[in-house]
Each structure stands twice: as structure tokens, then as C-alpha cells.
Design a protein around this motif. Structure first.
Motif, PDB file in Angstrom:
ATOM      1  N   ARG A  27       0.859  -1.183   0.000  1.00  0.00           N
ATOM      2  CA  ARG A  27       0.000   0.000   0.000  1.00  0.00           C
ATOM      3  C   ARG A  27       0.895   1.234   0.000  1.00  0.00           C
ATOM      4  O   ARG A  27       2.052   1.151   0.410  1.00  0.00           O
ATOM      5  N   SER A  28       0.364   2.353  -0.415  1.00  0.00           N
ATOM      6  CA  SER A  28       1.158   3.575  -0.393  1.00  0.00           C
ATOM      7  C   SER A  28       1.302   4.046   1.044  1.00  0.00           C
ATOM      8  O   SER A  28       0.303   4.397   1.691  1.00  0.00           O
ATOM      9  N   PHE A  38       2.797  17.089  -4.728  1.00  0.00           N
ATOM     10  CA  PHE A  38       1.961  15.999  -4.202  1.00  0.00           C
ATOM     11  C   PHE A  38       2.774  14.941  -3.464  1.00  0.00           C
ATOM     12  O   PHE A  38       2.312  13.814  -3.286  1.00  0.00           O
ATOM     13  N   ARG A  91      -5.196  -5.151   0.462  1.00  0.00           N
ATOM     14  CA  ARG A  91      -6.418  -5.152  -0.350  1.00  0.00           C
ATOM     15  C   ARG A  91      -6.080  -5.393  -1.821  1.00  0.00           C
ATOM     16  O   ARG A  91      -4.955  -5.191  -2.263  1.00  0.00           O
TER      17      ARG A  91
HETATM   18  C1  FMN Z   1       2.254   6.902 -11.584  1.00  0.00           C
HETATM   19  C2  FMN Z   1       1.872   7.119 -10.135  1.00  0.00           C
HETATM   20  C3  FMN Z   1       1.990   8.375  -9.585  1.00  0.00           C
HETATM   21  C4  FMN Z   1       1.674   8.587  -8.242  1.00  0.00           C
HETATM   22  N1  FMN Z   1       1.886   9.834  -7.713  1.00  0.00           N
HETATM   23  C5  FMN Z   1       1.613  10.039  -6.406  1.00  0.00           C
HETATM   24  C6  FMN Z   1       1.860  11.321  -5.820  1.00  0.00           C
HETATM   25  O1  FMN Z   1       2.331  12.265  -6.478  1.00  0.00           O
HETATM   26  N2  FMN Z   1       1.599  11.486  -4.492  1.00  0.00           N
HETATM   27  C7  FMN Z   1       1.089  10.467  -3.733  1.00  0.00           C
HETATM   28  O2  FMN Z   1       0.890  10.686  -2.524  1.00  0.00           O
HETATM   29  N3  FMN Z   1       0.829   9.238  -4.258  1.00  0.00           N
HETATM   30  C8  FMN Z   1       1.087   9.004  -5.570  1.00  0.00           C
HETATM   31  N4  FMN Z   1       0.854   7.765  -6.122  1.00  0.00           N
HETATM   32  C9  FMN Z   1       0.282   6.693  -5.290  1.00  0.00           C
HETATM   33  C10 FMN Z   1      -1.219   6.515  -5.567  1.00  0.00           C
HETATM   34  O3  FMN Z   1      -1.944   7.596  -5.011  1.00  0.00           O
HETATM   35  C11 FMN Z   1      -1.694   5.166  -4.934  1.00  0.00           C
HETATM   36  O4  FMN Z   1      -0.993   4.108  -5.546  1.00  0.00           O
HETATM   37  C12 FMN Z   1      -3.198   4.952  -5.095  1.00  0.00           C
HETATM   38  O5  FMN Z   1      -3.925   5.896  -4.353  1.00  0.00           O
HETATM   39  C13 FMN Z   1      -3.633   3.547  -4.635  1.00  0.00           C
HETATM   40  O6  FMN Z   1      -3.316   3.331  -3.281  1.00  0.00           O
HETATM   41  P1  FMN Z   1      -2.336   2.145  -2.826  1.00  0.00           P
HETATM   42  O7  FMN Z   1      -0.991   2.384  -3.483  1.00  0.00           O
HETATM   43  O8  FMN Z   1      -2.260   2.225  -1.323  1.00  0.00           O
HETATM   44  O9  FMN Z   1      -2.937   0.854  -3.296  1.00  0.00           O
HETATM   45  C14 FMN Z   1       1.171   7.518  -7.452  1.00  0.00           C
HETATM   46  C15 FMN Z   1       1.037   6.258  -8.024  1.00  0.00           C
HETATM   47  C16 FMN Z   1       1.403   6.051  -9.346  1.00  0.00           C
HETATM   48  C17 FMN Z   1       1.297   4.659  -9.937  1.00  0.00           C
END
Ligand code: FMN
Length: 189
Positions: free
Chosen positions: A15-16, A69, A161
Motif C-alpha cells: 500500500r502507499s 503531491f 487489499r
Molecule cells: C504513476 C503514479 C503516480 C503517483 N503519484 C503520487 C503522488 O504524487 N503522491 C502520492 O501521494 N501518491 C502518488 N501515487 C500513489 C497513488 O496515489 C496510490 O498508488 C493509489 O492511491 C492507490 O493506493 P495504494 O498504493 O495504497 O494501493 C502515485 C502512483 C502512481 C502509480
């Protein structure tokens, strides 16, 4: 370092993570992540990827300042780049993006399997995100930063998830019956 986590379980667990402890990440751990990255598939085995590991506080803070971001503090970052001198030429050139994206996912999964938190931040093709990194990291023109992975020991927990939704799935051929536009108020994070 042994990893006992099942691969699919690891995918769900990834997860992120946006909150990290201050605990230092050993160089050996960071190199293990790069080894995982470089096990990814790559078109024509071209390996156009290059990785910049950033643990220096000043450089991390300069990067963070430019990424609106990505206002989170992580002990380490890996900037994943495509080198256009290594990428293929002609219509297959842009496969470097898929190669580097697969490498990024490998880093995220390897980090998860090692109990680390990670976050993928996109750079290219958003000019305002990618451009400032040239100066900060001394990148030559032929090197394109695709994304940066934030890494560290997690200071927040998230539920494993999948986001499986049968609306995204077609069998045999596409049909025009399903969702056609992004839902209003859908969650970004
Ligand atoms: C190409 C890409 C760019 C993203 N850029 C950001 C970002 O700038 N800031 C951030 O907080 N998360 C970023 N994310 C994470 C997404 O927000 C996150 O993967 C999505 O909300 C799904 O949540 P999870 O990773 O927990 O499954 C990025 C993800 C991807 C694949």
C-alpha cells in the motif's frame, strides 16, 4: 535475506505508505531493492533503466520541495530513470516506460516483502515534476526521470487489499456496456 511472504499476499499488502519512522535504511537493503528492480522484464533485454539512490537530507529536501503531491519525509528515495541512449530506437523506443514501470513495481513489492513502507511518485511525463530533477540530480538530457520511490520503515498501517472490480474485466472482446467516465468525487489517495 529470506522472504517468506507469498507473492500475491505481498501484492495485496503493498500500500502507499506516507508516514515513515526515522530509522536509517542500510545500503545493503537499498541495493537488494535495486537487484529486485533489475529482475523486471525489459523489451529486447534493453535494460534502459538507471537508478539514483538518494539518502542525503539536503538533496531529498530539494526534491520534495519540487513535488507538490509528495510532501512526505522518507529516509530514502530511489529515482528511476530511463536512459534514451540505452533505450531502443524507432516505434519501440517508448517501451522504456514499461520497463521502468515494471522495475518500480518490483521495488515496491520487494520493499513490502522486507517489511518496508514505500510510495511511488510519478514524474515523467509531467514536465513540471520531471524538469526540476535535472538540476538537482545533475541528470544529462538523455536521462528521463520516470518516478521516485519513497522508502522507509512504516509509521502507519494500512489494510491489505485488491481493488478488483469486475467492471474492469472483459472476456474475449471489449463491450461498450461498462463505465465510460471517471466517477465524480472518486478518491485519489
Ligand atoms: C504513476 C503514479 C503516480 C503517483 N503519484 C503520487 C503522488 O504524487 N503522491 C502520492 O501521494 N501518491 C502518488 N501515487 C500513489 C497513488 O496515489 C496510490 O498508488 C493509489 O492511491 C492507490 O493506493 P495504494 O498504493 O495504497 O494501493 C502515485 C502512483 C502512481 C502509480
Amino acid at each position: 535475506m529470506g522472504c517468506i511472504m507469498d507473492v500475491i499476499e505481498c501484492m495485496y499488502k503493498r500500500r502507499s505508505i506516507r508516514k515513515y519512522s526515522d530509522k536509517h535504511l542500510e545500503d545493503e537493503i537499498l541495493l537488494t531493492l535495486i537487484k529486485a528492480a533489475t529482475a523486471a522484464p525489459t523489451a529486447c533485454n534493453s535494460k534502459p533503466w538507471e537508478y539514483i539512490i538518494v539518502t542525503d537530507k539536503e538533496i531529498k529536501s530539494e526534491i520534495k520541495k519540487k513535488l507538490y503531491f509528495a510532501q512526505y519525509d522518507a529516509p530514502a528515495m530511489i529515482v528511476v530513470c530511463g536512459n534514451m541512449k540505452l533505450a531502443m530506437s524507432g516505434p519501440v523506443r517508448d517501451y522504456w516506460i514499461q520497463d521502468c514501470s515494471a522495475a518500480i513495481e518490483n521495488i515496491l513489492l520487494a520493499a513490502t516483502s522486507m517489511g518496508l513502507g514505500s510510495l511511488c511518485i510519478g514524474l515523467h511525463p509531467v514536465e513540471s515534476s520531471a524538469r526540476p530533477l535535472y538540476k538537482i540530480l545533475d541528470l544529462p538530457n538523455e536521462v528521463i526521470p520516470l518516478g521516485v520511490v519513497y522508502l522507509g520503515y512504516p509509521a502507519e498501517e494500512k489494510e491489505p487489499r485488491t481493488q478488483f472490480d469486475e467492471k474492469h474485466v472483459y472476456w474475449q472482446k471489449y463491450e461498450s456496456r461498462k463505465h465510460r467516465a471517471r466517477k465524480k468525487n472518486s478518491k485519489y489517495l
